[in-house]
Design an enzyme around this catalytic site. Sequence first.
Site, PDB file in Angstrom:
ATOM      1  N   TRP A  73       9.460 -10.260 -11.090  1.00  0.00           N
ATOM      2  CA  TRP A  73       9.731  -9.928  -9.688  1.00  0.00           C
ATOM      3  C   TRP A  73       9.070 -10.917  -8.726  1.00  0.00           C
ATOM      4  CZ3 TRP A  73       7.957  -6.462 -13.329  1.00  0.00           C
ATOM      5  CH2 TRP A  73       6.580  -6.276 -13.390  1.00  0.00           C
ATOM      6  N   ARG A  74       8.335 -11.882  -9.310  1.00  0.00           N
ATOM      7  CA  ARG A  74       7.767 -12.915  -8.445  1.00  0.00           C
ATOM      8  C   ARG A  74       8.635 -14.179  -8.441  1.00  0.00           C
ATOM      9  NH1 ARG A  74       1.452 -12.097 -10.270  1.00  0.00           N
ATOM     10  NH2 ARG A  74       1.045 -10.340  -8.875  1.00  0.00           N
ATOM     11  N   GLU A 134       8.563  -2.507  -7.385  1.00  0.00           N
ATOM     12  CA  GLU A 134       7.528  -1.625  -6.839  1.00  0.00           C
ATOM     13  C   GLU A 134       7.784  -0.165  -7.212  1.00  0.00           C
ATOM     14  OE1 GLU A 134       4.724  -2.308  -5.701  1.00  0.00           O
ATOM     15  OE2 GLU A 134       4.985  -4.461  -5.444  1.00  0.00           O
ATOM     16  N   GLN A 160       3.042   4.571 -11.054  1.00  0.00           N
ATOM     17  CA  GLN A 160       2.568   5.388 -12.180  1.00  0.00           C
ATOM     18  C   GLN A 160       2.985   4.828 -13.549  1.00  0.00           C
ATOM     19  OE1 GLN A 160       4.353   8.312  -9.936  1.00  0.00           O
ATOM     20  NE2 GLN A 160       2.679   9.760 -10.085  1.00  0.00           N
ATOM     21  N   LEU A 184      11.528   5.603 -18.875  1.00  0.00           N
ATOM     22  CA  LEU A 184      10.482   5.198 -17.909  1.00  0.00           C
ATOM     23  C   LEU A 184       9.786   6.412 -17.284  1.00  0.00           C
ATOM     24  CD1 LEU A 184      11.468   2.304 -15.453  1.00  0.00           C
ATOM     25  CD2 LEU A 184       9.440   2.482 -16.869  1.00  0.00           C
ATOM     26  N   GLY A 185      10.472   7.556 -17.296  1.00  0.00           N
ATOM     27  CA  GLY A 185       9.864   8.770 -16.730  1.00  0.00           C
ATOM     28  C   GLY A 185       9.964   8.837 -15.212  1.00  0.00           C
ATOM     29  N   TYR A 232       3.171   2.856   0.982  1.00  0.00           N
ATOM     30  CA  TYR A 232       2.790   1.780   0.068  1.00  0.00           C
ATOM     31  C   TYR A 232       3.993   0.880  -0.262  1.00  0.00           C
ATOM     32  CZ  TYR A 232       1.869  -0.850  -4.040  1.00  0.00           C
ATOM     33  OH  TYR A 232       1.787  -1.900  -4.906  1.00  0.00           O
ATOM     34  N   ASP A 276      -2.983   0.884  -2.668  1.00  0.00           N
ATOM     35  CA  ASP A 276      -2.741   1.744  -3.831  1.00  0.00           C
ATOM     36  C   ASP A 276      -4.082   1.916  -4.537  1.00  0.00           C
ATOM     37  OD1 ASP A 276      -3.174  -0.690  -5.016  1.00  0.00           O
ATOM     38  OD2 ASP A 276      -1.409  -0.643  -6.307  1.00  0.00           O
ATOM     39  N   CYS A 297     -17.093  -8.869 -13.333  1.00  0.00           N
ATOM     40  CA  CYS A 297     -17.738  -9.494 -12.166  1.00  0.00           C
ATOM     41  C   CYS A 297     -18.167 -10.938 -12.444  1.00  0.00           C
ATOM     42  CB  CYS A 297     -18.953  -8.676 -11.734  1.00  0.00           C
ATOM     43  SG  CYS A 297     -18.556  -6.957 -11.413  1.00  0.00           S
ATOM     44  N   CYS A 327     -15.395 -13.055 -11.464  1.00  0.00           N
ATOM     45  CA  CYS A 327     -14.677 -12.639 -10.249  1.00  0.00           C
ATOM     46  C   CYS A 327     -14.797 -13.727  -9.169  1.00  0.00           C
ATOM     47  CB  CYS A 327     -15.272 -11.332  -9.722  1.00  0.00           C
ATOM     48  SG  CYS A 327     -14.549 -10.846  -8.140  1.00  0.00           S
ATOM     49  N   CYS A 372     -19.359  -9.487  -2.698  1.00  0.00           N
ATOM     50  CA  CYS A 372     -19.206  -8.090  -3.112  1.00  0.00           C
ATOM     51  C   CYS A 372     -20.523  -7.317  -3.020  1.00  0.00           C
ATOM     52  CB  CYS A 372     -18.673  -8.039  -4.543  1.00  0.00           C
ATOM     53  SG  CYS A 372     -18.457  -6.353  -5.139  1.00  0.00           S
TER      54      CYS A 372
HETATM   55  S1  SF4 Z   1     -14.858  -7.269  -6.515  1.00  0.00           S
HETATM   56 FE1  SF4 Z   1     -17.009  -6.842  -6.959  1.00  0.00          FE
HETATM   57  S2  SF4 Z   1     -16.960  -5.208  -8.463  1.00  0.00           S
HETATM   58 FE2  SF4 Z   1     -14.930  -6.105  -8.399  1.00  0.00          FE
HETATM   59  S3  SF4 Z   1     -14.952  -7.624 -10.042  1.00  0.00           S
HETATM   60 FE3  SF4 Z   1     -15.482  -8.672  -8.119  1.00  0.00          FE
HETATM   61  S4  SF4 Z   1     -17.699  -8.618  -8.099  1.00  0.00           S
HETATM   62 FE4  SF4 Z   1     -17.083  -7.120  -9.580  1.00  0.00          FE
END
Ligand code: SF4
Length: 363
Positions: free
Chosen positions: A31-32, A44, A49, A87-88, A127, A145, A206, A209, A215
């Site tokens: 879909w991209r 979407e 779910q 798919l439900g 959404y 979401d 994290c 991330c 964060c």
């Molecule tokens: S947004 Fe924050 S909690 Fe989420 S993965 Fe990144 S560092 Fe971790």
Amino acid sequence: MTAPFLSPPQLKSFQKRLLEWFRAYKRDLPWRANRDPYRVWVAEVMLQQTRIAAVLPYYERFLKRLPDVASLASAPIAEVLKLWSGLGYYSRARNLHRAAKEIVAHRNGKFPRTLDETLELPGIGAYTAAAVLSIAYDVPLGVLDGNVARVLARLHAMRGQLREPRRWRELANIAQEWVACDPPGDWNQALMELGEVICTPQIPRCEICPVSKWCRAYKLGLTAKIPAPRVKRASKPVKIAAAILRDRRGRTILVKDPGAHDQVLFSRMWQFPAVEVARDPRAELEKHLRTTLGIASVDLQELPSARHGVTFRNITLLPFLAHIGQLPKLPRTRILSLENLSQVPISNATRKIAAALSRAPAH
Ligand code: SF4
């Protein structure tokens, strides 16, 4: 209201970093492939779910057969349900079909471009509207979401239940404030993607991330505590006995049952004759067959039971097999070979009942 924890220049750096990460690492999903609102909309709706991996084969098949809003609007509902079968949550398919008809009849076949008009379509909530409009038409609407809410709550170190109305509103406001960056569709998808692949519910990654330096939950060591676990609604146990009636030619009868469980469990599609039971499933099913199909006497053989969870219902399916000389011919019934069940739209519960036949000892 949570105070903004990023100054305007910090917010800019944060957004730039997240978008760079998204463009470099985004998954190649069908879909991209382009920004056609129809393709985005179907995706979407299917993804509500339902996991991405489960959606992929359905999406490809659906788009191959119904590639645009006009083909969906003119397709019979039975065909749409058949493509959705497995798919439900079939009300999604019914609403998609109704909305496509409306778009063709009243909107010149074009998906609307404003939030108000989009929300008028059946089955489209805040959404889905925000996702389609931002991705397809660059309308600056923030999506919220479960994935995005979790990411935003962790970034802000916001404790408590995410779905609590006041907190959800607060998160929606943040999503809307942050979407003011270009292009809004990429921004929304970047947040969703972060929630799906990095900032996952149980153990967020994290260490890799891209936005960990901004964060708060990470800094405060609170990532495992946010979000607070959802308070689960007690599930109600329900027992449904169903009859697979088989004639000498290996055919069975399916019904459209107006019973109370029909909508939840069998999604108003073709199903085996079935009834909710309490103490004596065999006797209660016999009575049901007598009163609804006029079958006076039948020898019901018990087949292996199956579990089936639907939202807050904990359902046990109790299938029975019965050999029958002649299947009754009645309105709202259909007689077909047991091997050909997939030729008509059926729900997962019906599929599980049919599967009990193959799990049973020879009969
Ligand atoms: S947004 Fe924050 S909690 Fe989420 S993965 Fe990144 S560092 Fe971790």
